[in-house]
Design a protein around this motif. Structure first.
Motif, short mmCIF file in Angstrom:
data_model
loop_
_atom_site.label_atom_id
_atom_site.label_comp_id
_atom_site.label_asym_id
_atom_site.label_seq_id
_atom_site.Cartn_x
_atom_site.Cartn_y
_atom_site.Cartn_z
N MET A 48 2.88 2.00 -1.99
CA MET A 48 3.24 2.47 -3.44
C MET A 48 2.02 3.61 -3.70
O MET A 48 2.35 4.37 -4.49
CB MET A 48 3.02 1.40 -4.39
CG MET A 48 4.37 0.32 -4.18
SD MET A 48 4.34 -1.22 -5.27
CE MET A 48 6.20 -1.47 -5.27
N LYS A 49 0.81 3.08 -3.64
CA LYS A 49 -0.38 4.06 -3.87
C LYS A 49 -0.22 5.09 -2.91
O LYS A 49 -0.63 6.27 -3.58
CB LYS A 49 -1.65 3.01 -3.30
CG LYS A 49 -2.97 3.97 -3.54
CD LYS A 49 -3.24 4.10 -4.91
CE LYS A 49 -4.69 4.58 -5.03
NZ LYS A 49 -4.76 5.99 -5.43
N ILE A 98 2.36 7.25 -4.92
CA ILE A 98 1.88 7.86 -6.18
C ILE A 98 0.76 8.77 -5.98
O ILE A 98 0.60 9.85 -6.89
CB ILE A 98 0.88 6.57 -6.99
CG1 ILE A 98 1.88 5.55 -7.50
CG2 ILE A 98 0.18 7.10 -8.00
CD1 ILE A 98 1.39 4.37 -8.31
N ASP A 99 -0.11 8.78 -4.91
CA ASP A 99 -0.91 9.96 -4.37
C ASP A 99 -0.24 11.05 -4.31
O ASP A 99 -0.64 12.38 -4.56
CB ASP A 99 -1.91 9.55 -3.24
CG ASP A 99 -2.89 8.37 -3.61
OD1 ASP A 99 -2.98 8.23 -4.77
OD2 ASP A 99 -3.47 7.83 -2.69
N THR A 134 1.06 12.70 -7.21
CA THR A 134 -0.28 13.73 -7.86
C THR A 134 -0.32 14.99 -7.09
O THR A 134 -0.57 15.87 -7.95
CB THR A 134 -1.50 12.55 -7.92
OG1 THR A 134 -1.05 11.48 -8.46
CG2 THR A 134 -2.41 13.48 -8.72
N PRO A 188 0.89 -1.06 -0.05
CA PRO A 188 0.14 0.19 0.06
C PRO A 188 0.91 1.20 0.04
O PRO A 188 0.25 2.40 -0.36
CB PRO A 188 -0.88 -0.15 1.55
CG PRO A 188 -0.72 -1.74 1.83
CD PRO A 188 0.50 -2.07 0.92
N GLU A 195 -4.21 -1.29 -10.71
CA GLU A 195 -5.10 -0.82 -9.73
C GLU A 195 -4.61 0.33 -9.02
O GLU A 195 -5.50 1.50 -8.54
CB GLU A 195 -5.22 -2.09 -8.71
CG GLU A 195 -6.18 -1.89 -7.47
CD GLU A 195 -6.23 -3.20 -6.51
OE1 GLU A 195 -5.95 -4.16 -7.10
OE2 GLU A 195 -6.04 -2.54 -5.30
N ILE A 196 -3.19 0.48 -8.48
CA ILE A 196 -2.77 1.69 -7.95
C ILE A 196 -2.46 2.81 -9.07
O ILE A 196 -1.93 3.98 -8.63
CB ILE A 196 -1.55 1.31 -7.25
CG1 ILE A 196 -0.46 0.73 -7.81
CG2 ILE A 196 -1.88 0.33 -6.15
CD1 ILE A 196 1.03 0.75 -7.28
N GLY A 197 -2.75 2.41 -10.52
CA GLY A 197 -2.33 3.81 -11.50
C GLY A 197 -0.68 3.82 -11.81
O GLY A 197 -0.37 4.75 -12.04
N ALA A 198 -0.21 2.60 -11.54
CA ALA A 198 1.15 2.52 -12.07
C ALA A 198 1.14 2.53 -13.77
O ALA A 198 0.36 2.26 -14.03
CB ALA A 198 2.20 1.62 -11.28
N ARG A 220 2.98 14.12 -11.11
CA ARG A 220 2.43 12.80 -11.86
C ARG A 220 2.65 12.77 -13.42
O ARG A 220 3.05 11.72 -13.71
CB ARG A 220 1.18 12.54 -11.21
CG ARG A 220 0.59 11.10 -11.53
CD ARG A 220 1.46 10.04 -11.24
NE ARG A 220 0.93 8.63 -11.66
CZ ARG A 220 1.67 8.18 -12.89
NH1 ARG A 220 2.28 8.78 -13.66
NH2 ARG A 220 1.13 7.10 -13.47
#
Ligand code: B1M
Length: 209
Positions: A155-156, A159-160, A163, A153, A187-190, A168
């Motif tokens: 990683m998400k 990424i957030d 952003t 988690p 799922e996490i937008g990679a 991002r």
């Protein structure tokens, strides 16, 4: 005529002193350092990468080959800078917050470096803000590694943070590590997922166009 094949073969065999000598010989003959890099060192590392993917060689052989690559790189790195040969791109890689595993990450870094990219090592237990800083410092790809299901988690969260910091859109994000899957990466937008170090080097080339 520089012995590119000899450089690649010695690298594949992990013979660091031979690689260093052959690279020095090529330099002394006036071979452009960019040619030595592409036709000798990167060519050899690509063979190792392919063999690693097919399970024909294992982690120790890759580490030994990478050490040989570094022996050759030590000779040409200052010359590459002088002659203005640019790396193919800049990739920053770190193991996510809470996770201290770095053997796989280091292998990934070596393969990406072996493919001709500059690599920023962000280390382990990397907080989101460090990835953000790397993006601001010029990394075109942010790579995240996780070996624990409990740190996936992170990683998400990173990424957030990328952003929220407004960076991002200007970078690509790749993820990897034993417990990960392509579905999780989606799922996490990679932007990409690689199952092993050689595939990671291929992915970097696809992501930086
Ligand atoms: Co830990 N550990 N560990 N460990 N450890 C695992 C991962 C585990 C599977 C062992 C087990 O239980 N069977 C398990 C995780 C379970 C889970 O969550 N699913 C585990 C655990 C539980 C823990 C601790 C929690 C143990 C404890 O303290 N109770 C603890 C956590 C510490 C922390 O991180 N906060 C811990 C600690 C450690 C050590 C410090 C002792 C040591 C790490 C040393 C180091 O890395 N400097 C360690 C080790 C060595 C392992 C095992 C044995 C080996 C991992 C490894 O290096 N594999 C591992 C069990 C196992 O895998 N057999 C285990 C070799 C490496 C080449 O493969 O890392 O998968 P890998 O990397 C591959 C690919 O995944 C991919 O490419 C690499 C090369 O092909 N890849 C990427 C990796 N990152 C990538 C990034 C990319 C792309 C591809 O793009 C950016």
């Amino acid at each position: 005529m520089a012995d590119f094949q000899g450089i690649a073969d010695s690298l594949i065999k992990g013979q660091a002193p031979q690689v260093k000598d052959l690279v020095q010989q090529a330099v002394d003959e006036g071979t452009p350092p960019g040619d030595i890099l592409t036709n000798g060192l990167i060519a050899g590392m690509s063979v190792i990468g392919e063999r690693f993917k097919k399970n024909e060689v294992y982690v120790p052989e890759v580490l030994i080959a990478a050490r040989a690559m570094h022996a050759g790189m030590d000779v040409i790195k200052p010359l590459l800078a002088e002659t203005g040969v640019k790396p193919k791109g800049v990739v920053a890689i770190g193991t996510v917050k809470g996770d201290l595993h770095d053997i796989g990450k280091n292998l990934v870094m070596m393969m990406i470096e072996g493919a001709g990219f500059d690599v920023m090592n962000l280390g382990v237990d990397v907080p989101p803000e460090k990835y953000v800083q790397a993006a601001k410092d010029g990394a075109q790809i942010i790579g995240m590694s996780a070996l624990l299901t409990t740190t996936m988690p992170s990683m998400k969260i990173a990424i957030d943070a990328l952003t929220a910091a407004g960076v991002r859109e200007s970078i690509k994000i790749m993820v990897g590590g034993a417990p990960l899957t392509q579905a999780f990466a989606d799922e996490i937008g990679a932007d990409g997922y690689a199952p092993d170090a050689a595939s990671a080097a291929d992915l970097v080339s696809e992501l930086i166009v």
